[in-house]
Each structure stands twice: as structure tokens, then as C-alpha cells.
Design a protein around this motif. Structure first.
Motif, PDB file in Angstrom:
ATOM      1  N   UNK A  17      -1.809   8.919  12.306  1.00  0.00           N
ATOM      2  CA  UNK A  17      -2.916   8.231  11.648  1.00  0.00           C
ATOM      3  C   UNK A  17      -2.553   7.901  10.201  1.00  0.00           C
ATOM      4  N   UNK A  18      -1.945   8.857   9.494  1.00  0.00           N
ATOM      5  CA  UNK A  18      -1.560   8.604   8.107  1.00  0.00           C
ATOM      6  C   UNK A  18      -0.497   7.513   8.032  1.00  0.00           C
ATOM      7  N   UNK A  19       0.423   7.524   8.975  1.00  0.00           N
ATOM      8  CA  UNK A  19       1.445   6.480   8.998  1.00  0.00           C
ATOM      9  C   UNK A  19       0.837   5.108   9.226  1.00  0.00           C
ATOM     10  N   UNK A  20      -0.126   5.028  10.128  1.00  0.00           N
ATOM     11  CA  UNK A  20      -0.785   3.748  10.397  1.00  0.00           C
ATOM     12  C   UNK A  20      -1.560   3.275   9.175  1.00  0.00           C
ATOM     13  N   UNK A  21      -2.243   4.191   8.515  1.00  0.00           N
ATOM     14  CA  UNK A  21      -2.965   3.822   7.288  1.00  0.00           C
ATOM     15  C   UNK A  21      -1.993   3.288   6.239  1.00  0.00           C
ATOM     16  N   UNK A  22      -0.818   3.903   6.141  1.00  0.00           N
ATOM     17  CA  UNK A  22       0.183   3.437   5.191  1.00  0.00           C
ATOM     18  C   UNK A  22       0.703   2.051   5.529  1.00  0.00           C
ATOM     19  N   UNK A  23       0.912   1.795   6.816  1.00  0.00           N
ATOM     20  CA  UNK A  23       1.394   0.476   7.245  1.00  0.00           C
ATOM     21  C   UNK A  23       0.371  -0.601   6.926  1.00  0.00           C
ATOM     22  N   UNK A  24      -0.888  -0.329   7.207  1.00  0.00           N
ATOM     23  CA  UNK A  24      -1.941  -1.314   6.939  1.00  0.00           C
ATOM     24  C   UNK A  24      -2.057  -1.585   5.438  1.00  0.00           C
ATOM     25  N   UNK A  25      -2.070  -0.522   4.648  1.00  0.00           N
ATOM     26  CA  UNK A  25      -2.175  -0.700   3.193  1.00  0.00           C
ATOM     27  C   UNK A  25      -0.945  -1.423   2.643  1.00  0.00           C
ATOM     28  N   UNK A  26       0.237  -1.089   3.168  1.00  0.00           N
ATOM     29  CA  UNK A  26       1.458  -1.757   2.722  1.00  0.00           C
ATOM     30  C   UNK A  26       1.475  -3.226   3.083  1.00  0.00           C
ATOM     31  N   UNK A  27       0.988  -3.561   4.279  1.00  0.00           N
ATOM     32  CA  UNK A  27       0.946  -4.965   4.690  1.00  0.00           C
ATOM     33  C   UNK A  27      -0.001  -5.767   3.798  1.00  0.00           C
ATOM     34  N   UNK A  28      -1.141  -5.168   3.454  1.00  0.00           N
ATOM     35  CA  UNK A  28      -2.072  -5.855   2.557  1.00  0.00           C
ATOM     36  C   UNK A  28      -1.433  -6.077   1.188  1.00  0.00           C
ATOM     37  N   UNK A  29      -0.743  -5.068   0.686  1.00  0.00           N
ATOM     38  CA  UNK A  29      -0.092  -5.200  -0.621  1.00  0.00           C
ATOM     39  C   UNK A  29       1.029  -6.230  -0.573  1.00  0.00           C
ATOM     40  N   UNK A  30       1.764  -6.278   0.536  1.00  0.00           N
ATOM     41  CA  UNK A  30       2.832  -7.268   0.667  1.00  0.00           C
ATOM     42  C   UNK A  30       2.260  -8.678   0.675  1.00  0.00           C
ATOM     43  N   UNK A  31       1.132  -8.873   1.331  1.00  0.00           N
ATOM     44  CA  UNK A  31       0.503 -10.190   1.357  1.00  0.00           C
ATOM     45  C   UNK A  31       0.073 -10.611  -0.047  1.00  0.00           C
ATOM     46  N   UNK A  32      -0.557  -9.703  -0.761  1.00  0.00           N
ATOM     47  CA  UNK A  32      -0.981 -10.008  -2.128  1.00  0.00           C
ATOM     48  C   UNK A  32       0.237 -10.249  -3.019  1.00  0.00           C
ATOM     49  N   UNK A  33       1.274  -9.427  -2.856  1.00  0.00           N
ATOM     50  CA  UNK A  33       2.483  -9.600  -3.655  1.00  0.00           C
ATOM     51  C   UNK A  33       3.188 -10.911  -3.371  1.00  0.00           C
ATOM     52  N   UNK A  34       3.170 -11.324  -2.117  1.00  0.00           N
ATOM     53  CA  UNK A  34       3.796 -12.601  -1.759  1.00  0.00           C
ATOM     54  C   UNK A  34       3.093 -13.757  -2.449  1.00  0.00           C
ATOM     55  N   UNK A  35       1.784 -13.766  -2.394  1.00  0.00           N
ATOM     56  CA  UNK A  35       1.029 -14.849  -3.033  1.00  0.00           C
ATOM     57  C   UNK A  35       1.180 -14.784  -4.547  1.00  0.00           C
ATOM     58  N   UNK A  36       1.121 -13.559  -5.085  1.00  0.00           N
ATOM     59  CA  UNK A  36       1.209 -13.399  -6.539  1.00  0.00           C
ATOM     60  C   UNK A  36       2.587 -13.785  -7.084  1.00  0.00           C
ATOM     61  N   UNK A  37       3.633 -13.694  -6.289  1.00  0.00           N
ATOM     62  CA  UNK A  37       4.960 -14.082  -6.780  1.00  0.00           C
ATOM     63  C   UNK A  37       5.328 -15.503  -6.387  1.00  0.00           C
ATOM     64  N   UNK A  38       4.758 -16.004  -5.289  1.00  0.00           N
ATOM     65  CA  UNK A  38       5.109 -17.353  -4.842  1.00  0.00           C
ATOM     66  C   UNK A  38       4.542 -18.416  -5.773  1.00  0.00           C
ATOM     67  N   UNK A  39       3.318 -18.244  -6.205  1.00  0.00           N
ATOM     68  CA  UNK A  39       2.690 -19.263  -7.047  1.00  0.00           C
ATOM     69  C   UNK A  39       3.467 -19.472  -8.346  1.00  0.00           C
ATOM     70  N   UNK A  40       3.743 -18.419  -9.130  1.00  0.00           N
ATOM     71  CA  UNK A  40       4.487 -18.676 -10.367  1.00  0.00           C
ATOM     72  C   UNK A  40       5.922 -19.146 -10.120  1.00  0.00           C
TER      73      UNK A  40
END
Length: 117
Positions: free
Chosen positions: A40-63
């Protein structure tokens, strides 16, 4: 001798020591619960990491894309492979940092909960 005969039932003694088979069964249940918690903790980490990766992708792609269009130095030196490398590096770093922090925070919270019990 029917099923309601109490003379055949096992005596209850609060001072009795558990048999090794009963102790192994308790240990097995304990380890199974730890395995379920870890998944369960591993799954929570994967979900949180995927959300952060999505935000990081958008935040770095635009500039990155804006700077390639606006600044002449970036236009000549940052080919599409370099732009992809910049964006994917940020996304990968965000994923692993957030996933690791999430798993560790869940484990820490759970360990404190077990100590208090």
C-alpha cells in the motif's frame, strides 16, 4: 457424546504457553500484514510520484520551449534532443524524490503508530 459435550473441549488456561505451530501462525499473519502495508505504501508513493512528474514536466516544458523561441542562444544550442533531456530529467527527478518521501513518510507514520500501541 454429542457435539455439545464440554468434557472433550480444550481446557482454557491463561498461563499456557503457545505451541510453536500457533506462534508460527501468528508470525505469518504479522508478516502478511506487513507485506500488505508495504504494498500500500509503495502504491501511494507511485501515485504521488506520477503526479509530481506530471507537474514537473509541465513546469519545465513551458520555460524550455519559450526560451528556445525567444532567446537566440537557446535556439541555436538546444536541439530537440536537448530539450527532451531537460524536460525528462526534471520529470524523473520529481518522480523519484516525491515517491521516496511519500513511502518514507508513510513508513515513519506507521512505525510511530505501532510504538504507541
Amino acid at each position: 457424546m454429542g457435539s455439545g459435550d464440554s468434557s472433550l473441549s480444550k481446557p482454557v488456561n491463561s498461563n499456557a504457553v503457545s505451541s510453536p505451530l500457533e506462534m508460527n501462525q501468528d508470525l505469518g499473519q504479522y508478516l502478511n500484514q506487513k507485506l500488505v502495508d508495504a504494498k500500500r505504501y509503495g502504491h501511494e508513493g507511485v501515485v504521488a510520484g506520477a503526479k509530481a512528474a506530471l507537474v514537473g514536466t509541465i513546469a519545465s516544458a513551458v520555460p524550455t520551449f519559450v526560451s528556445v523561441r525567444v532567446f537566440p542562444w537557446a535556439r541555436y544550442n538546444l536541439n530537440p534532443a536537448a530539450q527532451a533531456l531537460i524536460i525528462s530529467t526534471v520529470a524523473g527527478a520529481a518522480y523519484f524524490i516525491v515517491a521516496d518521501k511519500t513511502v518514507l513518510a508513510s513508513a515513519r507514520k506507521n512505525s510511530f503508530k505501532r510504538v504507541q500501541e
